[in-house]
Design a protein around this motif. Structure first.
Motif, PDB file in Angstrom:
ATOM      1  N   PRO A 177       0.809  -1.223   0.000  1.00 54.20           N
ATOM      2  CA  PRO A 177       0.000   0.000   0.000  1.00 54.20           C
ATOM      3  C   PRO A 177       0.846   1.279   0.000  1.00 54.20           C
ATOM      4  O   PRO A 177       1.921   1.325   0.598  1.00 54.20           O
ATOM      5  N   TYR A 186      -3.775   5.326   0.944  1.00 58.26           N
ATOM      6  CA  TYR A 186      -4.600   4.504   1.826  1.00 58.26           C
ATOM      7  C   TYR A 186      -5.394   5.402   2.785  1.00 58.26           C
ATOM      8  O   TYR A 186      -6.614   5.257   2.949  1.00 58.26           O
ATOM      9  N   ASN A 200      -3.369  -5.276   4.054  1.00 54.94           N
ATOM     10  CA  ASN A 200      -3.173  -5.268   2.604  1.00 54.94           C
ATOM     11  C   ASN A 200      -4.435  -5.713   1.868  1.00 54.94           C
ATOM     12  O   ASN A 200      -4.745  -5.196   0.782  1.00 54.94           O
ATOM     13  N   TYR A 243      -6.825  -2.885   1.597  1.00 51.50           N
ATOM     14  CA  TYR A 243      -6.372  -1.921   0.595  1.00 51.50           C
ATOM     15  C   TYR A 243      -6.827  -2.352  -0.803  1.00 51.50           C
ATOM     16  O   TYR A 243      -7.330  -1.533  -1.587  1.00 51.50           O
TER      17      TYR A 243
END
Length: 894
Positions: A685, A690, A734, A737
């Protein structure tokens, strides 16, 4: 009274020069007086090859139908039951005879009778098969009856076949005894009919028996002919009708086959339906051979066919290209890629199907067919790029699929197309197949590499592997390099994702340069950085790669899946049976090379133990106290959803936790649950991006993110570059994301904007979307097997549909057409083609004129694909109707 058989026997052919008829209506009963009977409807009679027959109507309340106006007993004359019938005329003749006898002029009367209605009707009639009752009467009329002593005629009917010489009547009357009472011709005919009733019944049964035997023999002959036509080359185009050759010319522009193609199609292994592997360079024409064999299976043997391709794009291209053949030749073309495909497939009674699948969907389809005892319906399996068996986890899935087919269906033929391999013999042993190889290529290929501003020709025989060719005309441009730019293939990098190209991958890519019939030569250019030169030299000069089993790839995940599905499908139920099955795998063929330290038996036992530890299978005892392997609920859901065993328990926990607070006013929570686990480690990310996307979420969505394990404070600290003391599962971070990327795509549907916003390549975003769509379909099948996840079924069904197309709702029907992407769908929608029905009934010429950059061939393919989809949907609905209306075979009865 006559039986039903008698009524059939008294019907004969009618002369074309018939006398006039009397109108007769209604139904006749066998007990109705002749004068009061009426005729019946014309439905009871039919004429076949000049013979008239009546239908047996004995089931109609005991009422039997007699002949209509179109049926006469004695050719041109009316029925015996009418006033103008043959018997009525006989009575008139006999009345004249009596008058002649009363007037003492018998000779004249005999002459009149000789020329009467009998002579007219029987003298010139050709011999033919007649009912027995009429044959008896005709015999009585035409055959002389001799007395045992004198041989004199003793019937009043003249001998029409053997006329007698003239006799002096005066000489005979002098010595003859007193005349006896003359019997009426009508009475005589009635007596003949009654006496022969039994005979006609016997003849009728004999005829029926002969007809039954003949029907049986004809049926056997037809079956034999069908069998021969299915196995031998009886058609003008390699066993196929000429129409197929015409369609190949019209739809593909191919007028004739290459010599190698003709040779391959004429091989004994092809003619006798043995398994075959054939390998040639890319663009050598391998696909056409496979398509001809598929057509032969669908049209001649009336079996379904399965075509397995490595990529979704190839599946869509093939469905689009073969739909026109399906429309013309009346078979179904069904797409199984991404989230598309029905399990089990629709069971069609009147048509055969070609299933075009990816490797993953082909595995699921085969599982479904085995589970429903329908695998034998697949007569032919064609695998494109067979060397994909050596390609990691996807190779393992392909090996599992083929192993099941080989074990479960001995009648299914397997055809493999492949690039040239160094160990094709191992694949032959695995598939029990023959091999055909040819180095034919229709267009010469020249390979180049670009290093800085120079172009070098690839020449593996040179010590440096490269020989200088030319400088680029101006910096960074390749446009002026090539016999036409469209014959040029440019590889911008020697990497696939993060892995360096394999030789087989490279050859497949550059082999597409140059088009047969258009280009005289093909050219390819591989762009290299300085750091990649040495690796590229090894790639370009290396010998052909070998293909090895990947069941042990990544910790043996493929082997675990194989054993689990064996047990789940009840193919095997004991450890010994699992071991026997494993002997039919490619891993067994290559055991010494792939697993020199552990035997196949040891690997099998370890796999079973691992599956028991994961609670995917369990061991129970049967009545003989023998250990039986059985699948658990979780194990069944795992193999039905084709879930990777590394993630099945994790997926179960995530879905269970999701039920505690499932967010339903947004797609984000569901998107997170179908975000593929295997892509989490492929993306790191950007924390500022983010945080920015996190703050744009609604309060409910932020709460959901916190619930799954990603609080806002963590993302804020990471974006600010601060250290984080609280431990957080990085896999969850993750994964969320990636879920935000997918969520943005669902809201905006513009891949270019989303890739720029998250600073990701468009290729990665497209791959993420495709993977999420496929994984969503798998999760849906996973939840269908677990009752506690009932709430997910309808929710995931709609989400998977949205992920598959990722466009505005009104464009989804158009996106169902194979190969129609978002931009094309928008063009079609704006031009007024808003539904499948619009496309299916479109005029290709108008479509080309209306839609920008659409060629006629593409327009025809789009129309054919739309027609195929409508046809498939209609057929599926009709099959459901037929199933609903079918009488159950196990219905209770007294």
């Amino acid at each position: 009274m006559y039986t039903d058989n008698h009524m059939h026997e008294i019907v004969v052919k009618r002369n074309t020069s018939s006398s006039r008829k009397r109108s007769r209506d209604g139904m006749r009963s066998r007990i109705t007086p002749a004068k009061k009977r009426s005729s019946f409807t014309s439905e009871t009679c039919s004429t076949v090859e000049g013979h008239t027959h009546t239908r047996d109507m004995s089931e109609n309340n005991g009422t039997e139908l007699c002949c209509s106006d179109n049926e006469d007993l004695f050719e041109g004359y009316d029925s015996i039951v009418g006033d103008s019938s043959f018997l009525a005329k006989l009575e008139d003749v006999e009345l004249q005879m009596r008058q002649c006898h009363d007037q003492q002029t018998p000779n004249a009367c005999e002459d009149d009778l000789s020329d009467s209605v009998l002579a007219e009707d029987f003298r010139d009639s050709p011999p033919r098969a007649l009912p027995s009752s009429q044959l008896e009467f005709q015999k009585a009329v035409t055959t002389p009856h001799k007395s045992p002593s004198s041989g004199a005629h003793n019937t009043s009917t003249p001998d029409l076949m053997n006329p007698r010489p003239a006799i002096n009547h005066a000489d005979l009357t002098a010595n003859k005894p007193p005349p006896k009472a003359r019997r009426s011709m009508k009475d005589h005919l009635k007596k003949v009919l009654i006496d022969n009733a039994a005979t006609s019944s016997t003849v009728s049964k004999t005829v029926q028996q002969k007809e039954a035997v003949m029907t049986e023999e004809m049926s056997f002959a037809m079956q034999a002919m069908e069998s021969i036509s299915a196995e031998q080359d009886l058609g003008p185009f390699f066993g196929l009708p000429s129409k197929v050759k015409v369609l190949i010319l019209r739809l593909k522009g191919i007028q004739d086959l290459y010599e190698w193609q003709k040779t391959c199609l004429s091989l004994d292994s092809v003619q006798q339906r043995r398994n075959l592997i054939y390998s040639l360079p890319t663009s050598g024409g391998k696909t056409l051979v496979a398509e001809i064999l598929i057509f032969k299976e669908l049209l001649c043997r009336k079996k379904d066919a399965l075509l397995i391709l490595p990529y979704i794009s190839l599946v869509q291209e093939k469905v689009r290209g073969l739909s026109s053949f399906g429309i013309e030749l009346d078979f179904m073309v069904e797409e199984y890629a991404g989230s598309k495909g029905r399990f089990p497939p629709v069971k069609r009674r009147n048509k055969n199907s070609l299933y075009v699948t990816t490797i993953e969907k082909g595995h699921s389809l085969v599982n479904s067919l085995i589970e429903n005892d329908r695998l034998d319906n697949i007569g032919l399996v064609v695998v494109d790029e067979l060397h994909m068996l050596g390609d990691g986890s996807r190779g393992a899935i392909l090996e599992i699929t083929l192993s099941k087919i080989l074990y479960m269906s001995k009648s299914t033929q397997i055809i493999g197309m492949s690039a040239t391999l160094g160990n094709v013999g191992d694949l032959q042993t695995f598939l029990n197949a023959e091999n055909y190889t040819n180095d034919f290529r229709p267009v010469e290929l020249k390979e180049y590499v670009k290093i800085k501003e120079s172009i070098y020709e690839v020449n593996p025989r040179e010590e440096t592997c490269f020989s200088f060719s030319r400088l680029l005309d101006f910096k960074g441009s390749l446009l002026l390099f090539s016999v036409a730019f469209g014959s040029l293939v440019i590889l911008r990098s020697p990497y696939v994702a993060t892995e360096f190209l394999k030789r087989s991958q490279y050859k497949q890519m550059v082999g597409r340069a140059g088009r047969a019939g258009i280009d005289a030569m093909g050219e390819s250019i591989l762009i290299l950085q300085d750091k990649d030169i040495n690796m590229a030299k090894k790639l370009l000069s290396a010998p052909m790669e070998k293909c090895y089993s990947n069941l042990l790839h990544d910790g043996g995940r493929g082997l675990f899946s194989l054993v689990l599905s064996f047990i789940g499908l009840k193919i095997t139920t004991t450890v010994e049976q699992v071991r026997d099955f494993m002997k039919g795998t490619l891993l067994s063929v290559q055991e010494a090379q792939v697993s020199p330290e552990r035997s196949l038996w040891d690997l099998t036992v370890e796999s079973i133990d691992t599956l028991k530890q994961k609670s995917l299978i369990e061991v129970s005892a049967d009545v003989n106290n023998q250990s039986i392997l059985q699948i658990t609920r979780l194990g069944r859901a795992t193999f039905k959803g084709s879930i990777d065993l590394s993630y099945c328990d994790l997926l179960y926990r995530d879905l269970s936790k999701g039920l505690e607070g499932l967010l339903l006013n947004s797609f984000l929570h569901l998107v997170y649950l179908v975000t593929p686990y295997d892509m989490v480690n492929q993306c790191k990310p950007d924390w500022m991006i983010y945080f920015r996307q996190f703050t744009n979420l609604s309060a409910a969505e932020q709460k959901m993110a916190t619930a799954v394990g990603v609080p806002e404070s963590f993302v804020a600290r990471k974006a600010a570059g601060q250290s984080v003391r609280k431990s957080v599962d990085i896999v969850v971070v993750n994964r969320l994301y990636l879920a935000l990327v997918l969520y943005s795509l669902l809201k905006e549907t513009n891949l270019w904007n989303v890739s720029d916003r998250f600073q990701l390549t468009r290729g990665f975003v497209q791959t993420l979307l495709s993977s999420a769509s496929a994984f969503g379909s798998s999760v849906l099948h996973f939840t269908e097997e677990l009752e506690e996840f009932w709430a997910y079924k309808s929710l995931l069904s709609e989400l998977t549909r949205r992920l598959t197309y990722c466009v505005q709702a009104e464009l989804i029907p158009l996106m169902e057409v194979a190969g129609v992407m978002e931009h094309r769908a928008k063009q079609l929608y704006n031009a007024g083609y808003k539904t499948l029905a619009h496309l299916a009934n479109a005029d290709p010429q108008i479509l080309v004129q209306t839609i920008e950059n659409l060629f006629k061939r593409q327009a025809n393919q789009i129309i054919a694909s739309a027609k195929m989809l409508i046809k498939e949907k209609a057929e599926a609905l009709q099959e459901e109707v037929d199933d609903l209306l079918m009488l159950p075979s196990d219905i209770p009865s007294l």
